[in-house]
Design an enzyme around this catalytic site. Structure first.
Site, PDB file in Angstrom:
ATOM      1  N   THR A  72       0.850  -1.198   0.000  1.00  0.00           N
ATOM      2  CA  THR A  72       0.000   0.000   0.000  1.00  0.00           C
ATOM      3  C   THR A  72       0.884   1.246   0.000  1.00  0.00           C
ATOM      4  OG1 THR A  72      -1.829  -1.102   1.119  1.00  0.00           O
ATOM      5  CG2 THR A  72      -1.716   1.295   1.362  1.00  0.00           C
ATOM      6  N   SER A 199       5.097  -6.965  -1.541  1.00  0.00           N
ATOM      7  CA  SER A 199       4.703  -7.024  -0.132  1.00  0.00           C
ATOM      8  C   SER A 199       5.133  -8.348   0.482  1.00  0.00           C
ATOM      9  CB  SER A 199       3.179  -6.890  -0.059  1.00  0.00           C
ATOM     10  OG  SER A 199       2.747  -6.980   1.268  1.00  0.00           O
ATOM     11  N   HIS A 201       3.709 -10.140   3.135  1.00  0.00           N
ATOM     12  CA  HIS A 201       2.773 -11.129   3.689  1.00  0.00           C
ATOM     13  C   HIS A 201       2.018 -11.954   2.660  1.00  0.00           C
ATOM     14  CE1 HIS A 201      -1.202  -8.904   3.396  1.00  0.00           C
ATOM     15  NE2 HIS A 201      -0.360  -7.938   3.088  1.00  0.00           N
ATOM     16  N   THR A 237      12.653   4.712  11.392  1.00  0.00           N
ATOM     17  CA  THR A 237      13.546   3.626  11.807  1.00  0.00           C
ATOM     18  C   THR A 237      13.150   2.337  11.100  1.00  0.00           C
ATOM     19  OG1 THR A 237      13.801   4.697  13.937  1.00  0.00           O
ATOM     20  CG2 THR A 237      14.407   2.361  13.827  1.00  0.00           C
ATOM     21  N   CYS A 325      -9.679  -6.537   0.996  1.00  0.00           N
ATOM     22  CA  CYS A 325      -9.621  -5.124   1.387  1.00  0.00           C
ATOM     23  C   CYS A 325     -10.988  -4.462   1.322  1.00  0.00           C
ATOM     24  CB  CYS A 325      -8.656  -4.381   0.477  1.00  0.00           C
ATOM     25  SG  CYS A 325      -7.064  -5.169   0.414  1.00  0.00           S
TER      26      CYS A 325
HETATM   27  N1  PMP Z   1      -1.685  -4.481  -4.303  1.00  0.00           N
HETATM   28  C1  PMP Z   1      -2.307  -5.659  -4.453  1.00  0.00           C
HETATM   29  C2  PMP Z   1      -2.523  -6.197  -5.833  1.00  0.00           C
HETATM   30  C3  PMP Z   1      -2.733  -6.374  -3.334  1.00  0.00           C
HETATM   31  O1  PMP Z   1      -3.342  -7.545  -3.511  1.00  0.00           O
HETATM   32  C4  PMP Z   1      -2.517  -5.833  -2.050  1.00  0.00           C
HETATM   33  C5  PMP Z   1      -2.976  -6.562  -0.812  1.00  0.00           C
HETATM   34  N2  PMP Z   1      -4.356  -6.806  -0.767  1.00  0.00           N
HETATM   35  C6  PMP Z   1      -1.851  -4.595  -1.944  1.00  0.00           C
HETATM   36  C7  PMP Z   1      -1.448  -3.948  -3.089  1.00  0.00           C
HETATM   37  C8  PMP Z   1      -1.567  -3.966  -0.597  1.00  0.00           C
HETATM   38  O2  PMP Z   1      -0.566  -4.694   0.058  1.00  0.00           O
HETATM   39  P1  PMP Z   1      -0.240  -4.502   1.593  1.00  0.00           P
HETATM   40  O3  PMP Z   1      -1.189  -5.382   2.327  1.00  0.00           O
HETATM   41  O4  PMP Z   1       1.190  -4.943   1.745  1.00  0.00           O
HETATM   42  O5  PMP Z   1      -0.403  -3.070   1.929  1.00  0.00           O
END
Ligand code: PMP
Length: 391
Positions: A72, A199, A201, A237, A325
Site C-alpha cells: 500500500t 509485499s 505477507h 527507523t 480489502c
Molecule cells: N496491491 C495488491 C494487488 C494487493 O493484492 C494488495 C494486498 N491486498 C496490496 C497492493 C496492498 O498490500 P499490503 O497489504 O502490503 O499493503
C-alpha cells in the site's frame, strides 16, 4: 473442525525458514541500523543482505530497492512521488480500472491536486485494453501504472507488451507486483520496468513490510519525511526483523517458482474441473490459462457470494468474495464490474486462493460442501425463484 484456508491472496502464514531468519532481530540483535556502533552495524548488514536478495529476485541493483510498510505504501509513494517530482514535465498519469485501492485512491487524491488520470478499461477476461493505452499516451504523461496480476481474478497482464509500449515513449512504467512475486519471473531491467511494488505477507513473509523498486535516474519525491533512512527518501527507523523476513521470503518465493507453480496449477485446474463437474451454472472469472496459478474466482449463478462465503466459513472453509480489502463494504466489486459481468454474477463471485500446502483432499472437501451449500442457497434464492423452471 479442521479448517481449510483458501484465502492466500489476502495473506499467508510466515514460513519457518523466514521466521528463523527474523528471530534474532526480534530478540538479541536489536540495534538501530542507523547507529554507527557494533549493534547498528550488524543490523545495517542484515538490511544490506535483504536488499541484495530482493534485487536478485527481481533483477535490479540493490541500491534501487527501498523498504516500505507494505505494498500500500509502495503504491501510494510511487504515484505521489513520481507525479510530484516530475510535474514540470507533465501532469498526466495512466492506470487501469482494476488496480488495487492503494493505487486508485492515490490517483483520486492526485486528481484533486490537479493531475489528470486516465483509467483504462479491461476486457471480459481482465486484460487492460492496449489500444486504449496507446491512444492515451501523450506528451503530458509522466507515469503509467498497471498491475502485473489482479488480486481478485488472477489475470496476468501482457506485461512485456505494456512495458514496451510505454518504454518506447520514454515514459516511466510502474507495476504493482504484489500478487505476482513467486508466481511469475521478473527481470525488471531486461523487461523495461521502471518501478515495482511488492509485499511480504503475500509470500509467506511478515505483514507490514514491503518494498519499492525504482530504477536509478528516475526522479521520485519522498513520501515519509524525517530522517535519512532509505537514501533520504523514506524516513523512519527500519523495521529490521520485517525487512529480514521480507528478504528471505522473496528469495524463497523466486527460487521455488517453477516447482510451486507446477504443483499449485495442477490443483487449481483439478478444483475448477471438479466444481464444473458437480455444480451447474458456474463461471470462471478471468483468463483460464494466463492467470495466477493459485487463483480460482468463480461466479455461482443464482447464488449470493457473501452468503456462500459465510456458510463455507461455518463449515471451517475460509474464502473471500472480491478482495479482502473491501470486506464490509456493500459496493459491488469494481474489478468484476469493469470486466462487464452482470450484477448477479458479480454478487455470486467467490475467490478461492490456494497455496503450496493446499491438498487435493482439502479441495475435495470444499467441493462436497460447495455442492450442498449452493443447492441450499439456490432453493431459497429470490433470483432463482423468479426464474422459470426448477434448479
Ligand atoms: N496491491 C495488491 C494487488 C494487493 O493484492 C494488495 C494486498 N491486498 C496490496 C497492493 C496492498 O498490500 P499490503 O497489504 O502490503 O499493503
Amino acid at each position: 473442525m479442521n479448517r481449510i484456508y483458501l484465502d492466500n491472496a489476502a495473506t499467508t502464514p510466515i514460513s519457518s525458514e523466514v521466521l528463523n531468519e527474523m528471530m534474532p532481530y526480534l530478540t538479541t540483535n536489536y540495534g538501530n541500523p542507523s547507529a554507527v556502533h557494533a549493534f547498528g552495524r550488524e543490523t545495517k548488514h542484515a538490511l544490506d543482505i535483504a536488499r541484495e536478495r530482493i534485487a536478485k529476485g527481481i533483477g535490479c541493483d540493490p541500491s534501487e530497492i527501498y523498504f516500505t510498510s507494505g505494498a500500500t505504501e509502495a503504491n501510494n509513494w510511487v504515484l505521489y512521488g513520481i507525479a510530484n517530482a516530475n510535474k514540470d514535465k507533465g501532469r498526466h498519469i495512466i492506470t487501469s480500472k482494476i488496480e488495487h485501492p492503494s493505487v486508485l485512491n492515490m490517483c483520486k487524491r492526485l486528481e484533486e491536486e490537479g493531475f489528470r488520470v486516465t483509467y483504462l478499461d479491461v476486457d471480459s477476461q481482465g486484460f487492460v485494453r492496449l489500444d486504449q493505452l496507446i491512444h492515451h499516451l501523450d506528451s503530458d504523461t509522466v507515469l503509467v501504472s498497471i498491475m502485473t496480476a489482479n488480486n481478485e481474478v488472477g489475470t496476468i497482464q501482457n506485461l512485456q507488451a505494456i512495458a514496451n509500449i510505454v518504454g518506447e515513449k520514454g515514459i516511466t512504467f510502474h507495476t504493482d507486483a504484489t500478487q505476482a512475486i513467486g508466481a511469475i519471473n521478473f527481470n525488471v531491467h531486461e523487461m523495461g520496468i521502471d518501478a515495482l511494488s511488492l509485499s511480504g505477507h503475500k509470500i509467506n513473509g511478515p505483514k507490514g513490510v514491503g518494498a519499492l523498486y525504482v530504477k536509478k535516474g528516475i526522479k521520485i519525491a519522498p513520501f515519509m519525511l524525517g530522517g535519512e533512512q532509505e537514501y533520504g527518501l523514506r524516513a523512519g527507523t527500519s523495521n529490521v526483523a520485517g525487512i529480514v523476513g521480507l528478504g528471505k521470503a522473496v528469495e524463497i518465493a523466486t527460487r521455488d517458482i517453477v516447482t510451486n507453480n507446477k504443483k499449485i496449477r495442477q490443483l487449481r485446474d483439478y478444483f475448477i474441473a471438479q466444481i464444473n463437474k458437480n455444480i451447474d451454472m458456474c463461471y470462471l472469472n478471468g483468463h483460464p490459462i494466463q492467470r495466477l496459478s493459485n487463483n480460482v474466482n468463480i461466479s455461482f449463478g443464482m447464488v449470493d457470494g457473501e452468503s456462500l462465503m459465510m456458510m463455507l466459513d461455518l463449515n471451517g472453509i475460509m474464502v473471500s468474495t472480491g478482495s479482502a480489502c473491501s470486506v464490509g463494504s456493500v459496493k459491488l466489486s469494481p474489478v468484476l464490474t469493469a470486466m462487464g459481468l452482470s450484477k448477479d454474477l458479480v454478487k455470486g463471485a467467490v475467490r478461492f486462493t490456494l497455496s503450496k500446502t493446499t491438498t487435493k483432499e482439502e479441495l475435495d472437501i470444499v467441493v462436497t460442501q460447495l455442492v450442498k451449500i449452493v443447492q441450499k442457497l439456490r432453493q431459497i434464492s429470490p433470483i432463482a425463484k423468479s426464474q422459470v423452471g426448477t434448479l
